[in-house]
Design a protein around this motif. Structure first.
Motif, PDB file in Angstrom:
ATOM      1  N   LEU A   1      -7.186   1.026   1.381  1.00 47.85           N
ATOM      2  CA  LEU A   1      -6.461   1.101   2.658  1.00 47.85           C
ATOM      3  C   LEU A   1      -5.546   2.320   2.699  1.00 47.85           C
ATOM      4  N   ILE A   2      -4.814   2.545   1.619  1.00 47.04           N
ATOM      5  CA  ILE A   2      -3.864   3.662   1.560  1.00 47.04           C
ATOM      6  C   ILE A   2      -4.570   4.989   1.827  1.00 47.04           C
ATOM      7  N   ARG A   3      -5.763   5.142   1.262  1.00 49.01           N
ATOM      8  CA  ARG A   3      -6.517   6.403   1.418  1.00 49.01           C
ATOM      9  C   ARG A   3      -6.951   6.658   2.868  1.00 49.01           C
ATOM     10  N   GLN A   4      -6.934   5.638   3.702  1.00 49.50           N
ATOM     11  CA  GLN A   4      -7.379   5.798   5.085  1.00 49.50           C
ATOM     12  C   GLN A   4      -6.281   6.315   6.019  1.00 49.50           C
ATOM     13  N   PHE A   5      -5.059   6.420   5.516  1.00 51.88           N
ATOM     14  CA  PHE A   5      -3.948   6.950   6.304  1.00 51.88           C
ATOM     15  C   PHE A   5      -3.727   8.421   5.963  1.00 51.88           C
ATOM     16  N   LYS A   6      -3.260   9.179   6.938  1.00 53.70           N
ATOM     17  CA  LYS A   6      -2.954  10.597   6.703  1.00 53.70           C
ATOM     18  C   LYS A   6      -1.762  10.728   5.759  1.00 53.70           C
ATOM     19  N   ASP A   7      -0.698   9.969   6.031  1.00 49.98           N
ATOM     20  CA  ASP A   7       0.489  10.001   5.166  1.00 49.98           C
ATOM     21  C   ASP A   7       0.377   8.853   4.161  1.00 49.98           C
ATOM     22  N   GLN A   8      -0.221   9.147   3.024  1.00 51.06           N
ATOM     23  CA  GLN A   8      -0.494   8.099   2.048  1.00 51.06           C
ATOM     24  C   GLN A   8       0.774   7.577   1.378  1.00 51.06           C
ATOM     25  N   GLU A   9       1.802   8.401   1.330  1.00 51.57           N
ATOM     26  CA  GLU A   9       3.074   7.953   0.751  1.00 51.57           C
ATOM     27  C   GLU A   9       3.686   6.849   1.615  1.00 51.57           C
ATOM     28  N   LYS A  10       3.651   7.052   2.935  1.00 53.65           N
ATOM     29  CA  LYS A  10       4.168   6.021   3.855  1.00 53.65           C
ATOM     30  C   LYS A  10       3.306   4.764   3.777  1.00 53.65           C
ATOM     31  N   ALA A  11       2.004   4.957   3.717  1.00 63.48           N
ATOM     32  CA  ALA A  11       1.079   3.815   3.649  1.00 63.48           C
ATOM     33  C   ALA A  11       1.335   2.992   2.389  1.00 63.48           C
ATOM     34  N   GLU A  12       1.561   3.685   1.274  1.00 68.53           N
ATOM     35  CA  GLU A  12       1.819   2.997   0.008  1.00 68.53           C
ATOM     36  C   GLU A  12       3.112   2.187   0.094  1.00 68.53           C
ATOM     37  N   ARG A  13       4.132   2.763   0.708  1.00 69.44           N
ATOM     38  CA  ARG A  13       5.410   2.051   0.856  1.00 69.44           C
ATOM     39  C   ARG A  13       5.240   0.818   1.741  1.00 69.44           C
ATOM     40  N   PHE A  14       4.525   0.997   2.863  1.00 66.15           N
ATOM     41  CA  PHE A  14       4.306  -0.094   3.810  1.00 66.15           C
ATOM     42  C   PHE A  14       3.568  -1.249   3.132  1.00 66.15           C
ATOM     43  N   ILE A  15       2.510  -0.937   2.415  1.00 67.27           N
ATOM     44  CA  ILE A  15       1.707  -1.977   1.760  1.00 67.27           C
ATOM     45  C   ILE A  15       2.476  -2.624   0.610  1.00 67.27           C
TER      46      ILE A  15
END
Length: 198
Positions: free
Chosen positions: A83-97
């Motif tokens: 899922l994280i890899r599918q976002f442009k800002d992977q740092e934000k995605a990682e924090r959100f998840i």
């Protein structure tokens, strides 16, 4: 119903639960429900379904699902990374998840499925939606989906409708043609033709 070593006993039979359901130092109570000829096992009365088994009418049987011997936590971690890899800002995605995982440990798979569905259906706005969720500290997959739906509706409202534009252009042309035709008199045409019809 109490869990022992990822198994519960019900009416002289044992039914398997996913690896990791039993917690050496935690709460090991589960709730069962009989639906026709199926035994449904949940962590909470209306919570996530941990297991479903066909109801056994014999005695001393172990009813086992092969999937229950797999380490689900490894599968969850791989799911998160996908899922994280599918976002442009992977740092934000990682924090959100990460935040979702810490708040919804019992329902993390459901949360991840909602995130994937949101990515699939609202790909154009999903990165913007993620930024909104982090800014406003909205830490759930449902929040991400709701923000994405809202942003999509806003974009659709702003976008002009091609058929209405076409209709507007045609109406201008038709009006102009009618106006032109109405202002010309027969005498004008005779003058333009140099009095040919006289």
């Amino acid at each position: 119903m109490t869990v022992y070593n990822n198994v519960i006993k019900y009416k002289s039979n044992r039914y398997s639960l996913p690896l990791g359901t039993y917690r050496p130092r935690g709460e090991n109570t589960v709730y069962i429900e009989i639906q026709e000829q199926e035994l449904v096992i949940r962590r909470e009365t209306q919570g996530e379904v941990l297991a479903r088994h066909p109801l056994c009418h014999g005695k001393g049987e172990l009813i086992k699902n092969r999937q229950h011997t797999r380490d689900r936590s490894k599968g969850i971690q791989a799911y998160k990374e996908t899922l994280i890899r599918q976002f442009k800002d992977q740092e934000k995605a990682e924090r959100f998840i990460y935040e979702i995982g810490s708040r919804y440990q019992r329902y993390i798979r459901d949360q991840l499925q909602v995130i994937q569905s949101t990515i699939n259906h609202y790909r154009i706005v999903v990165d913007e939606s993620l930024a909104v969720c982090i800014k406003d500290q909205l830490w759930s997959a449902n929040d991400l989906r709701d923000v994405a739906q809202h942003l999509t509706r806003l974009k659709e409202a702003k976008a002009p409708n091609p058929s209405s534009i076409q209709g507007t252009k045609n109406s201008h042309i038709n009006t102009a043609l009618k106006a032109t035709a109405a202002t010309r008199e027969m005498d004008d045409y005779i003058k333009i033709l140099g009095g040919v019809l006289q």
